[in-house]
Design a protein around this motif. Sequence first.
Motif, PDB file in Angstrom:
ATOM      1  N   CYS A  98      -3.915  13.215 -13.387  1.00 49.02           N
ATOM      2  CA  CYS A  98      -2.849  12.344 -13.838  1.00 49.02           C
ATOM      3  C   CYS A  98      -1.885  12.147 -12.661  1.00 49.02           C
ATOM      4  N   ALA A  99      -1.315  10.942 -12.538  1.00 48.80           N
ATOM      5  CA  ALA A  99      -0.409  10.670 -11.435  1.00 48.80           C
ATOM      6  C   ALA A  99       0.697   9.723 -11.876  1.00 48.80           C
ATOM      7  N   MET A 152       1.958   5.135 -14.889  1.00 45.35           N
ATOM      8  CA  MET A 152       1.139   6.337 -14.945  1.00 45.35           C
ATOM      9  C   MET A 152      -0.325   5.972 -14.732  1.00 45.35           C
ATOM     10  N   GLY A 153      -0.992   6.793 -13.968  1.00 41.70           N
ATOM     11  CA  GLY A 153      -2.387   6.527 -13.673  1.00 41.70           C
ATOM     12  C   GLY A 153      -3.272   7.747 -13.872  1.00 41.70           C
ATOM     13  N   TRP A 154      -4.538   7.469 -14.037  1.00 43.61           N
ATOM     14  CA  TRP A 154      -5.567   8.510 -14.049  1.00 43.61           C
ATOM     15  C   TRP A 154      -6.538   8.231 -12.891  1.00 43.61           C
ATOM     16  N   PHE A 155      -6.870   9.288 -12.190  1.00 45.36           N
ATOM     17  CA  PHE A 155      -7.851   9.234 -11.113  1.00 45.36           C
ATOM     18  C   PHE A 155      -8.876  10.335 -11.369  1.00 45.36           C
ATOM     19  N   ALA A 161      -7.624   4.371 -14.234  1.00 41.78           N
ATOM     20  CA  ALA A 161      -6.831   3.470 -15.070  1.00 41.78           C
ATOM     21  C   ALA A 161      -5.357   3.677 -14.790  1.00 41.78           C
ATOM     22  N   TYR A 162      -4.556   2.629 -15.068  1.00 40.75           N
ATOM     23  CA  TYR A 162      -3.107   2.810 -15.068  1.00 40.75           C
ATOM     24  C   TYR A 162      -2.482   2.083 -16.245  1.00 40.75           C
ATOM     25  N   VAL A 207      -0.236  -0.580  -9.176  1.00 41.68           N
ATOM     26  CA  VAL A 207      -1.423  -0.840  -8.375  1.00 41.68           C
ATOM     27  C   VAL A 207      -2.431   0.289  -8.577  1.00 41.68           C
ATOM     28  N   PRO A 208      -3.708   0.009  -8.368  1.00 46.47           N
ATOM     29  CA  PRO A 208      -4.730   1.036  -8.532  1.00 46.47           C
ATOM     30  C   PRO A 208      -4.998   1.806  -7.246  1.00 46.47           C
ATOM     31  N   THR A 209      -3.971   1.996  -6.436  1.00 44.24           N
ATOM     32  CA  THR A 209      -4.131   2.605  -5.116  1.00 44.24           C
ATOM     33  C   THR A 209      -3.571   4.009  -5.104  1.00 44.24           C
TER      34      THR A 209
END
Length: 124
Positions: free
Chosen positions: A96-97, A34-37, A49-50, A105-107
């Motif tokens: 959120c992703a 899970m990531g935040w952009f 962040a992830y 990865v931060p991509t």
Amino acid sequence: QVQLVESGGGLVQAGGSLRLSCAASGRTFSNYVMGWFRQAPGKERDFVAYITGSGGITYYADSVKGRFTISRDNAKNTVFLQMNSLKPEDTAVYYCAANSGLVAVPTRSAYDYWGQGTQVTVSS
């Protein structure tokens, strides 16, 4: 298919804190990185962040390291972003992703599912 719904955004003064939440649908939440952009007006959507599926590994953009903390509660299908010492330059829509791939990865392109975003505004 994963559906993501963010909440917790708002207006805060510089130096203040906010906690964002992202609730996910589905029964395999722990399988996803899970990531935040975030995306400021007129700018690209940038990585924040992830956190890996187990929560064991986290990674941050340099701009938020030491101020933001990502965490997750797999029992509640929720990921959080605790934001402290907020600055005006943190003002953006936060997304959120979910990444179903095997590598964290931060991509942006690695993330398959996205929420609708929540606005964070930091006043000076």
